[in-house]
Design a protein around this motif. Structure first.
Motif, PDB file in Angstrom:
ATOM      1  N   GLN A  18      39.372  48.590  33.056  1.00  0.00           N
ATOM      2  CA  GLN A  18      40.257  47.418  32.940  1.00  0.00           C
ATOM      3  C   GLN A  18      41.517  47.598  33.788  1.00  0.00           C
ATOM      4  OE1 GLN A  18      39.648  44.510  31.225  1.00  0.00           O
ATOM      5  NE2 GLN A  18      41.515  43.729  32.144  1.00  0.00           N
ATOM      6  N   SER A  19      42.122  48.781  33.739  1.00  0.00           N
ATOM      7  CA  SER A  19      43.334  49.053  34.525  1.00  0.00           C
ATOM      8  C   SER A  19      43.042  49.010  36.020  1.00  0.00           C
ATOM      9  CB  SER A  19      43.906  50.424  34.154  1.00  0.00           C
ATOM     10  OG  SER A  19      44.305  50.449  32.808  1.00  0.00           O
ATOM     11  N   ILE A  20      41.926  49.606  36.413  1.00  0.00           N
ATOM     12  CA  ILE A  20      41.549  49.619  37.832  1.00  0.00           C
ATOM     13  C   ILE A  20      41.280  48.198  38.309  1.00  0.00           C
ATOM     14  CG2 ILE A  20      39.814  50.405  39.491  1.00  0.00           C
ATOM     15  CD1 ILE A  20      39.597  52.988  37.803  1.00  0.00           C
ATOM     16  N   ARG A  21      40.612  47.412  37.485  1.00  0.00           N
ATOM     17  CA  ARG A  21      40.333  46.016  37.847  1.00  0.00           C
ATOM     18  C   ARG A  21      41.633  45.252  38.096  1.00  0.00           C
ATOM     19  NH1 ARG A  21      35.812  42.301  35.602  1.00  0.00           N
ATOM     20  NH2 ARG A  21      36.355  40.324  36.560  1.00  0.00           N
ATOM     21  N   ARG A  22      42.613  45.426  37.224  1.00  0.00           N
ATOM     22  CA  ARG A  22      43.895  44.720  37.395  1.00  0.00           C
ATOM     23  C   ARG A  22      44.599  45.155  38.672  1.00  0.00           C
ATOM     24  NH1 ARG A  22      47.840  44.444  33.043  1.00  0.00           N
ATOM     25  NH2 ARG A  22      48.918  43.277  34.643  1.00  0.00           N
ATOM     26  N   ARG A  23      44.557  46.446  38.993  1.00  0.00           N
ATOM     27  CA  ARG A  23      45.203  46.928  40.228  1.00  0.00           C
ATOM     28  C   ARG A  23      44.503  46.358  41.463  1.00  0.00           C
ATOM     29  NH1 ARG A  23      45.496  51.946  37.325  1.00  0.00           N
ATOM     30  NH2 ARG A  23      43.771  52.793  38.537  1.00  0.00           N
ATOM     31  N   ILE A  24      43.171  46.327  41.442  1.00  0.00           N
ATOM     32  CA  ILE A  24      42.419  45.782  42.580  1.00  0.00           C
ATOM     33  C   ILE A  24      42.702  44.294  42.737  1.00  0.00           C
ATOM     34  CG2 ILE A  24      40.101  45.253  43.440  1.00  0.00           C
ATOM     35  CD1 ILE A  24      39.180  47.947  42.270  1.00  0.00           C
ATOM     36  N   GLU A  25      42.710  43.554  41.640  1.00  0.00           N
ATOM     37  CA  GLU A  25      42.977  42.120  41.706  1.00  0.00           C
ATOM     38  C   GLU A  25      44.385  41.840  42.222  1.00  0.00           C
ATOM     39  OE1 GLU A  25      42.031  40.934  37.703  1.00  0.00           O
ATOM     40  OE2 GLU A  25      39.939  40.508  38.223  1.00  0.00           O
ATOM     41  N   THR A  26      45.342  42.651  41.824  1.00  0.00           N
ATOM     42  CA  THR A  26      46.716  42.488  42.291  1.00  0.00           C
ATOM     43  C   THR A  26      46.819  42.779  43.783  1.00  0.00           C
ATOM     44  OG1 THR A  26      47.575  43.070  40.102  1.00  0.00           O
ATOM     45  CG2 THR A  26      49.102  43.236  41.952  1.00  0.00           C
ATOM     46  N   LEU A  30      47.894  40.155  46.766  1.00  0.00           N
ATOM     47  CA  LEU A  30      48.981  40.478  47.692  1.00  0.00           C
ATOM     48  C   LEU A  30      48.515  40.403  49.148  1.00  0.00           C
ATOM     49  CD1 LEU A  30      51.936  41.604  47.953  1.00  0.00           C
ATOM     50  CD2 LEU A  30      50.889  43.863  47.977  1.00  0.00           C
ATOM     51  N   LEU A  31      47.327  40.912  49.421  1.00  0.00           N
ATOM     52  CA  LEU A  31      46.830  40.954  50.793  1.00  0.00           C
ATOM     53  C   LEU A  31      46.278  39.618  51.288  1.00  0.00           C
ATOM     54  CD1 LEU A  31      45.018  44.406  50.775  1.00  0.00           C
ATOM     55  CD2 LEU A  31      47.138  43.812  51.950  1.00  0.00           C
ATOM     56  N   GLU A  32      45.786  38.773  50.398  1.00  0.00           N
ATOM     57  CA  GLU A  32      45.089  37.563  50.846  1.00  0.00           C
ATOM     58  C   GLU A  32      45.720  36.236  50.439  1.00  0.00           C
ATOM     59  OE1 GLU A  32      43.048  38.071  53.061  1.00  0.00           O
ATOM     60  OE2 GLU A  32      41.790  39.795  52.626  1.00  0.00           O
ATOM     61  N   ARG A  33      46.477  36.194  49.336  1.00  0.00           N
ATOM     62  CA  ARG A  33      46.918  34.893  48.835  1.00  0.00           C
ATOM     63  C   ARG A  33      48.331  34.891  48.280  1.00  0.00           C
ATOM     64  NH1 ARG A  33      44.250  34.288  44.210  1.00  0.00           N
ATOM     65  NH2 ARG A  33      43.405  36.363  44.142  1.00  0.00           N
ATOM     66  N   SER A  34      49.208  35.744  48.735  1.00  0.00           N
ATOM     67  CA  SER A  34      50.524  35.856  48.115  1.00  0.00           C
ATOM     68  C   SER A  34      51.546  34.836  48.617  1.00  0.00           C
ATOM     69  CB  SER A  34      51.070  37.274  48.279  1.00  0.00           C
ATOM     70  OG  SER A  34      51.050  37.663  49.625  1.00  0.00           O
ATOM     71  N   PHE A  35      51.287  34.175  49.722  1.00  0.00           N
ATOM     72  CA  PHE A  35      52.196  33.161  50.262  1.00  0.00           C
ATOM     73  C   PHE A  35      51.404  31.900  50.594  1.00  0.00           C
ATOM     74  CE2 PHE A  35      53.541  37.372  51.799  1.00  0.00           C
ATOM     75  CZ  PHE A  35      54.777  37.475  51.182  1.00  0.00           C
ATOM     76  N   ARG A  36      52.114  30.798  50.759  1.00  0.00           N
ATOM     77  CA  ARG A  36      51.493  29.539  51.177  1.00  0.00           C
ATOM     78  C   ARG A  36      52.169  29.067  52.451  1.00  0.00           C
ATOM     79  NH1 ARG A  36      47.446  27.490  48.429  1.00  0.00           N
ATOM     80  NH2 ARG A  36      47.201  28.248  46.329  1.00  0.00           N
ATOM     81  N   ILE A  37      51.354  28.597  53.405  1.00  0.00           N
ATOM     82  CA  ILE A  37      51.904  28.054  54.643  1.00  0.00           C
ATOM     83  C   ILE A  37      52.470  26.677  54.313  1.00  0.00           C
ATOM     84  CG2 ILE A  37      51.391  27.271  56.980  1.00  0.00           C
ATOM     85  CD1 ILE A  37      49.142  29.346  57.079  1.00  0.00           C
ATOM     86  N   GLY A  39      53.624  22.933  54.371  1.00  0.00           N
ATOM     87  CA  GLY A  39      53.064  21.765  55.033  1.00  0.00           C
ATOM     88  C   GLY A  39      51.578  21.591  54.808  1.00  0.00           C
ATOM     89  N   ILE A  40      50.821  22.682  54.955  1.00  0.00           N
ATOM     90  CA  ILE A  40      49.374  22.576  54.757  1.00  0.00           C
ATOM     91  C   ILE A  40      48.925  23.247  53.464  1.00  0.00           C
ATOM     92  CG2 ILE A  40      48.844  22.326  57.193  1.00  0.00           C
ATOM     93  CD1 ILE A  40      47.987  25.266  57.221  1.00  0.00           C
ATOM     94  N   ASN A  41      49.868  23.948  52.816  1.00  0.00           N
ATOM     95  CA  ASN A  41      49.601  24.577  51.519  1.00  0.00           C
ATOM     96  C   ASN A  41      48.394  25.517  51.556  1.00  0.00           C
ATOM     97  OD1 ASN A  41      50.448  24.988  48.888  1.00  0.00           O
ATOM     98  ND2 ASN A  41      49.076  23.438  48.065  1.00  0.00           N
ATOM     99  N   TYR A  42      48.242  26.264  52.664  1.00  0.00           N
ATOM    100  CA  TYR A  42      47.124  27.194  52.825  1.00  0.00           C
ATOM    101  C   TYR A  42      47.590  28.600  52.433  1.00  0.00           C
ATOM    102  CZ  TYR A  42      43.048  29.462  54.878  1.00  0.00           C
ATOM    103  OH  TYR A  42      41.899  30.192  55.064  1.00  0.00           O
ATOM    104  N   PRO A  43      46.853  29.265  51.546  1.00  0.00           N
ATOM    105  CA  PRO A  43      47.276  30.602  51.117  1.00  0.00           C
ATOM    106  C   PRO A  43      47.027  31.670  52.182  1.00  0.00           C
ATOM    107  CG  PRO A  43      45.213  30.031  50.056  1.00  0.00           C
ATOM    108  CD  PRO A  43      45.632  28.834  50.855  1.00  0.00           C
ATOM    109  N   VAL A  44      48.008  32.527  52.394  1.00  0.00           N
ATOM    110  CA  VAL A  44      47.881  33.687  53.276  1.00  0.00           C
ATOM    111  C   VAL A  44      48.521  34.872  52.562  1.00  0.00           C
ATOM    112  CG1 VAL A  44      47.889  32.377  55.430  1.00  0.00           C
ATOM    113  CG2 VAL A  44      50.031  33.223  54.514  1.00  0.00           C
TER     114      VAL A  44
END
Length: 135
Positions: A18-26, A30-37, A39-44
């Protein structure tokens, strides 16, 4: 007087699935969806942003993605799944290193999201108690 609390992510430090799963998901978030562009609201995420720096950025992004593979190894994923995950990162890094085209590719090919899917499938089968109902 109410002071604003600093935003902090509390990650479990245990070695249980469970702990490892939470760290991987976090890390994936962070690497794929932590910000939004705007105007187009696309996650980066950091993978795409750091990847804008030639060569060094791609190496740093690959190292951060390798953390997910390392955690998957700690979960006991079979070697073939670990190799597949490493292949996702290697492919992302190789194509991402191409100037301009690689940066555009980084926005679409999300190796860390693919790796998270591999880990989740393994956990759902072998450690069903770690499932999280997403709503």
């Amino acid at each position: 007087m109410n002071r604003p609390r600093p935003m902090a992510i509390e990650l479990p430090t245990g070695t249980d699935p469970q702990s490892i799963r939470r760290r991987i998901e976090t890390m994936e978030h962070l690497l794929e969806r932590s910000f939004r562009i705007p105007g187009i609201n696309y996650p980066v995420g950091l993978d795409s942003i750091v990847g804008l720096v030639p060569v060094v950025g791609d190496v740093i992004a690959a190292a951060m993605g390798a953390y997910i593979v390392w955690e998957a190894r700690n979960l006991g994923l079979p070697k073939w799944k670990l190799w597949r995950m490493a292949g996702n990162i290697a492919f992302d890094t190789a194509i991402g290193a191409i100037p301009l085209a690689g940066d555009a590719f980084d926005l679409v090919f999300r190796s860390n999201t693919r790796n998270l899917k591999i880990v989740r499938k393994h956990l759902d089968k072998h450690h069903p108690a770690t499932r999280v109902v997403e709503g």
